[in-house]
Scaffold this active site. Structure first.
Site, short mmCIF file in Angstrom:
data_model
loop_
_atom_site.label_atom_id
_atom_site.label_comp_id
_atom_site.label_asym_id
_atom_site.label_seq_id
_atom_site.Cartn_x
_atom_site.Cartn_y
_atom_site.Cartn_z
N GLU A 127 48.48 34.12 62.79
CA GLU A 127 48.32 35.26 61.87
C GLU A 127 48.87 36.52 62.53
OE1 GLU A 127 47.34 36.04 58.59
OE2 GLU A 127 47.95 38.00 59.36
N LEU A 185 42.95 37.86 60.14
CA LEU A 185 42.47 36.71 59.36
C LEU A 185 41.80 37.23 58.09
CD1 LEU A 185 40.91 34.50 62.18
CD2 LEU A 185 42.98 33.99 60.86
N CYS A 211 43.73 39.06 50.51
CA CYS A 211 42.48 39.00 49.75
C CYS A 211 41.39 39.84 50.42
CB CYS A 211 42.04 37.55 49.62
SG CYS A 211 40.46 37.36 48.81
N LYS A 256 37.17 45.11 44.76
CA LYS A 256 35.88 44.90 44.08
C LYS A 256 34.78 45.78 44.67
CE LYS A 256 38.38 42.75 42.16
NZ LYS A 256 39.76 42.27 42.38
N GLU A 270 53.37 50.37 30.47
CA GLU A 270 53.56 48.91 30.53
C GLU A 270 54.83 48.51 29.78
OE1 GLU A 270 52.37 46.01 31.83
OE2 GLU A 270 53.78 45.00 30.49
N HIS A 278 16.98 31.95 27.72
CA HIS A 278 16.85 33.18 26.94
C HIS A 278 15.91 34.14 27.65
CE1 HIS A 278 16.55 35.87 23.53
NE2 HIS A 278 15.24 35.87 23.72
#
Ligand code: FAD
Length: 475
Positions: free
Chosen positions: A34, A38, A42, A51, A212, A454
């Site tokens: 690498e 590492l 992502c 996120k 776009e 529910h």
């Protein structure tokens, strides 16, 4: 010095490092090369940091706009971008340490350097020896493997004449290290990455415009999702211009602002923003990795592989973003596991790309699997469609998240589910029910007959499945 291995993996993203762990589990002596850290795109520039920032955006928005509806009175809500970045960096560090620990646990040799494939040489009569180059004055290290996996991933694509400079013209990589929020941002490209950043930065108070090229944002999603997301974004104040062809040659600085034009439905339209984000897709990292020393074939910028991820040189595999297809972390990881199991002589199941979930983590979330309604019709599948809104689901009201719907598309003749599309809170969690259903070839009836708890958002899936046969209860 030369070292022998059963397997050498070039690239330590979610494709490469997961493949390394599986290889160690199967008893293969394994090394991973690498050049950076590492975890790859992502962990350091993609899924996890975006996120983490989106979660900060959600907390800020909810506190500012919704808290009072829950009876929570908060005065003078402000946003601290530096703290949001710090939280994001802490999460990355923790996960990065976790991966390093997993490498140690698996006794996987990690080489922190740049890997290049050599052709037949004094080290091996076959191509595939990996030369590891270091950025200090150490000599190259030679790794002689029985098998190789190329997992070198991808980088942001650029447009001719629009090359990110990290200052005014940004890529998604640059946004990860941004110190200060701009007042306004023009996002070129309304795909997944563009939409996630638009949602987040709008919540942080940035004035956002998306330009776009095609006739809708999220061009690969179902038309109902495109329409609903467009309406939702516009309602929140995010400007969306579609059918727009950006004109790089018109780019100029104007007193601290960038000016650029696009051809929109035949007419030239001018845009102003403090910064521009270029999010026009990802480009495979295939250059300078020694492909020219092998018989490996490249097609349209991606390494060509067979269903077991073998290249034209059968002992050299390629997985993840570098082979194109669905450029997603979970896809890269599963391709890595498949490749390793194939190397180990197991008989892994072929990965069916239409049974892989795709997620978009903006506000609201979008998640989908399988065909869109348009694709199903183009394939002349006789379809039945069931759709159910979250507004009719108790838990959605309890959460204060009633926007969105679940849409299930089924094949009338075979009773197979051919596509599921969800827009709304926690869509990216809910989609796993659909992907399990598709994996086991469940019918819409089976999706509705297993009893959903529910109150839960998953009731919308049961109702949409019932709606395929016109039997939804609360509609
Ligand atoms: P990468 O993660 O790109 O890793 C490749 C690694 O190889 C890198 O670490 C690189 O340094 C190394 N490398 C390259 N060349 C060499 C060499 N010659 N020698 C040594 N090392 C080398 N996907 C999702 O599933 N969910 C998401 O929410 C999501 N969000 C994203 C958000 C953003 C902003 C971006 C940019 C991407 C996102 N993705 C998401 C996509 C996801 O990050 C990629 O699909 C995934 O990282 C691909 O994994 P990979 O292992 O193929 O490659």
């Amino acid at each position: 010095m030369a070292k022998n291995y059963d397997l050498v993996i070039v690239g330590g993203g979610p494709g490469g490092y997961v493949a390394a762990i599986r290889a160690a589990q199967l008893g293969l002596s394994t090394a991973i090369v690498e050049q950076s850290k590492l975890g790859g795109t992502c962990l350091h520039k993609g899924c996890i940091p975006s996120k983490a920032l989106l979660r900060s955006a959600e907390v800020y928005r909810t506190t500012k706009e919704q808290a009072h509806t829950f009876g929570v009175e908060v005065q003078n809500v402000t946003f601290n971008f530096e703290q949001a970045q710090k939280r994001k960096n802490d999460i990355i560090d923790q996960l990065h340490k976790g991966i390093q620990g997993l490498m140690k646990k698996g006794k996987i040799d990690v080489f922190e350097g740049y890997g290049r494939i050599l052709g037949p040489s004094i080290f091996s009569p076959m191509s595939g020896t990996i030369s590891v180059e270091f950025d200090d004055d150490r000599d190259n290290e030679m790794l002689i493997p029985k098998n190789v996996i190329i997992a070198t991933g991808s980088r942001p694509r650029t447009l001719k004449g629009l090359i990110p400079d990290g200052s005014r013209l940004l890529s998604s990589d640059d946004l990860m290290t941004l110190q200060q929020l701009p007042k306004s941002l023009l996002i070129v490209g309304g795909g997944v990455i563009g939409v996630e950043w638009a949602s987040m930065l709008h919540d942080f108070g940035v004035e956002v415009t998306i330009v776009e090229y095609s006739n809708a944002i999220l061009p690969t999603e179902d038309q109902d999702i495109q329409k609903a997301m467009t309406a939702s974004f516009k309602k929140r104040g995010i400007r969306i211009i579609t059918n727009a062809h950006i004109l790089p040659e018109t780019l100029q600085d104007n007193q601290g602002y960038i000016e650029i034009s696009a051809e929109v439905e035949g007419k030239q339209q001018q845009f102003f923003a403090e910064k521009i984000l270029l999010s026009v897709g990802r480009q495979a990292n295939i250059e300078n990795i020694g492909l020219e020393n092998t018989d490996i074939e490249v097609n349209r910028g991606y390494i060509e592989v067979n269903p077991h991820y073998q290249t034209k040189e059968s002992h050299i595999y390629a997985i993840g973003d570098v082979i194109g297809g669905l450029q997603l972390a979970h896809v890269a990881s599963h391709e890595g596991i498949h490749a390793v199991e194939h190397i180990a002589g197991l008989n892994p199941e072929t990965i069916e790309s239409h049974k892989i979930a795709r997620c978009i983590y903006g506000n609201p979330e979008v998640a989908s699997i399988g065909l869109t309604e348009k694709q199903a019709r183009e394939q002349e599948i006789e379809i039945a469609v069931g759709k159910f809104p979250f507004a009719a689901i108790g838990k959605a009201l309890v959460f204060g998240e009633k926007e969105g719907f679940v849409k299930i598309i089924a094949d009338n003749k075979t009773d197979d589910i051919v596509g599921v599309h969800i827009m709304g809170a926690h869509a990216t969690e809910l989609i796993s029910e659909a992907s399990l259903a598709m994996l086991v070839d469940a019918t819409p009836w089976e999706m509705s007959a297993h009893i959903h708890p529910h109150p839960s958002l998953s009731e919308a899936i049961g109702e949409a499945a019932l709606a395929v046969e016109g039997k939804a209860i609360h509609q």
